[in-house]
Design an enzyme around this catalytic site. Structure first.
Site, short mmCIF file in Angstrom:
data_model
loop_
_atom_site.label_atom_id
_atom_site.label_comp_id
_atom_site.label_asym_id
_atom_site.label_seq_id
_atom_site.Cartn_x
_atom_site.Cartn_y
_atom_site.Cartn_z
N ASP A 253 0.85 -1.20 0.00
CA ASP A 253 0.00 0.00 0.00
C ASP A 253 0.88 1.24 0.00
O ASP A 253 1.89 1.31 0.69
CB ASP A 253 -0.93 -0.01 1.22
CG ASP A 253 -2.09 0.94 1.06
OD1 ASP A 253 -3.24 0.47 0.90
OD2 ASP A 253 -1.86 2.18 1.12
N GLU B 92 -12.55 3.14 -1.59
CA GLU B 92 -12.17 4.26 -2.47
C GLU B 92 -11.79 3.81 -3.87
O GLU B 92 -12.00 4.54 -4.83
CB GLU B 92 -11.01 5.04 -1.84
CG GLU B 92 -11.43 5.83 -0.61
CD GLU B 92 -10.30 6.64 -0.02
OE1 GLU B 92 -9.15 6.48 -0.45
OE2 GLU B 92 -10.60 7.44 0.89
N VAL B 93 -11.14 2.65 -3.96
CA VAL B 93 -10.69 2.18 -5.28
C VAL B 93 -11.64 1.08 -5.76
O VAL B 93 -11.80 0.05 -5.10
CB VAL B 93 -9.24 1.64 -5.22
CG1 VAL B 93 -8.81 1.15 -6.60
CG2 VAL B 93 -8.29 2.73 -4.72
N HIS C 206 -6.99 -5.92 1.94
CA HIS C 206 -5.86 -5.37 2.69
C HIS C 206 -5.33 -6.47 3.59
O HIS C 206 -6.10 -7.13 4.30
CB HIS C 206 -6.32 -4.22 3.59
CG HIS C 206 -6.86 -3.03 2.89
ND1 HIS C 206 -6.17 -1.85 2.75
CD2 HIS C 206 -8.07 -2.80 2.30
CE1 HIS C 206 -6.91 -0.95 2.11
NE2 HIS C 206 -8.08 -1.50 1.84
N HIS D 287 -10.01 -5.37 -3.64
CA HIS D 287 -8.70 -5.54 -3.00
C HIS D 287 -8.91 -5.97 -1.58
O HIS D 287 -9.82 -5.50 -0.90
CB HIS D 287 -7.87 -4.26 -3.06
CG HIS D 287 -8.59 -3.02 -2.63
ND1 HIS D 287 -9.53 -2.40 -3.44
CD2 HIS D 287 -8.53 -2.28 -1.50
CE1 HIS D 287 -10.01 -1.33 -2.81
NE2 HIS D 287 -9.43 -1.25 -1.62
N ASN E 113 -12.96 -3.58 2.07
CA ASN E 113 -14.04 -2.61 2.06
C ASN E 113 -14.93 -2.86 0.84
O ASN E 113 -14.42 -3.13 -0.25
CB ASN E 113 -13.47 -1.18 2.00
CG ASN E 113 -12.83 -0.78 3.31
OD1 ASN E 113 -13.37 -1.04 4.38
ND2 ASN E 113 -11.66 -0.16 3.25
#
Ligand code: AMP
Length: 126
Positions: free
Chosen positions: A39, A105-106, A112, A110, A97
């Site tokens: 990240d 946000e993206v 994390h 993904h 998320n």
């Protein structure tokens, strides 16, 4: 600005650009199904993002539309990255998320992967 977890995939999102090699990343792992990279704004001593190579917005999108092979490949890649980073014994945290309430946000799925310290409470209290 948080994004919706479902809808139309935006091929101009930053992780799509990383997958196409249009912008650089600090690569940790890659195979046919997944790419993992560090990240850009780490929130733990180890903070890696694992993304599937297919065009999926979120866990919601991926779990509904991806093939069995894509799902198996992605899940195995997450485990492999944790092993490669030596995190299996001390432990680690996974977080994905999904959509607006999560603050995603993206708009490319993904996971994390956080490690390298005791993680503390799972969610910030509010
Ligand atoms: P999320 O809020 O779950 O969508 O998380 C997006 C994550 O992507 C954040 O932790 C950002 O720091 C990270 N990020 C955004 N752009 C890049 C990039 N170019 N390389 C690596 N990580 C990034």
């Amino acid at each position: 600005m948080p994004v919706k977890g479902v809808g139309t995939y935006d091929p101009q999102n930053v992780f799509a650009k990383i997958l196409r090699g249009e912008i650089p990343c600090r690569k940790q792992f890659e195979d046919d199904w997944a790419l993992a990279f560090h990240d850009i704004a780490p929130q733990a001593p180890i903070h890696v993002l694992v993304i599937p190579k297919g065009a999926y917005i979120s866990w919601a999108d991926f779990s509904a539309k991806a093939s069995e092979a894509e799902i198996a490949g992605f899940v195995r890649a997450v485990g492999q990255v944790a092993r490669d980073l030596g995190l299996e014994a001390p432990g680690y945290r996974l977080l994905a998320n999904v959509g607006e309430d999560s603050g995603q946000e993206v708009p490319h799925l993904h996971v994390h992967l956080f490690g390298g310290r005791v993680m503390g409470p799972m969610l910030v209290q509010r």
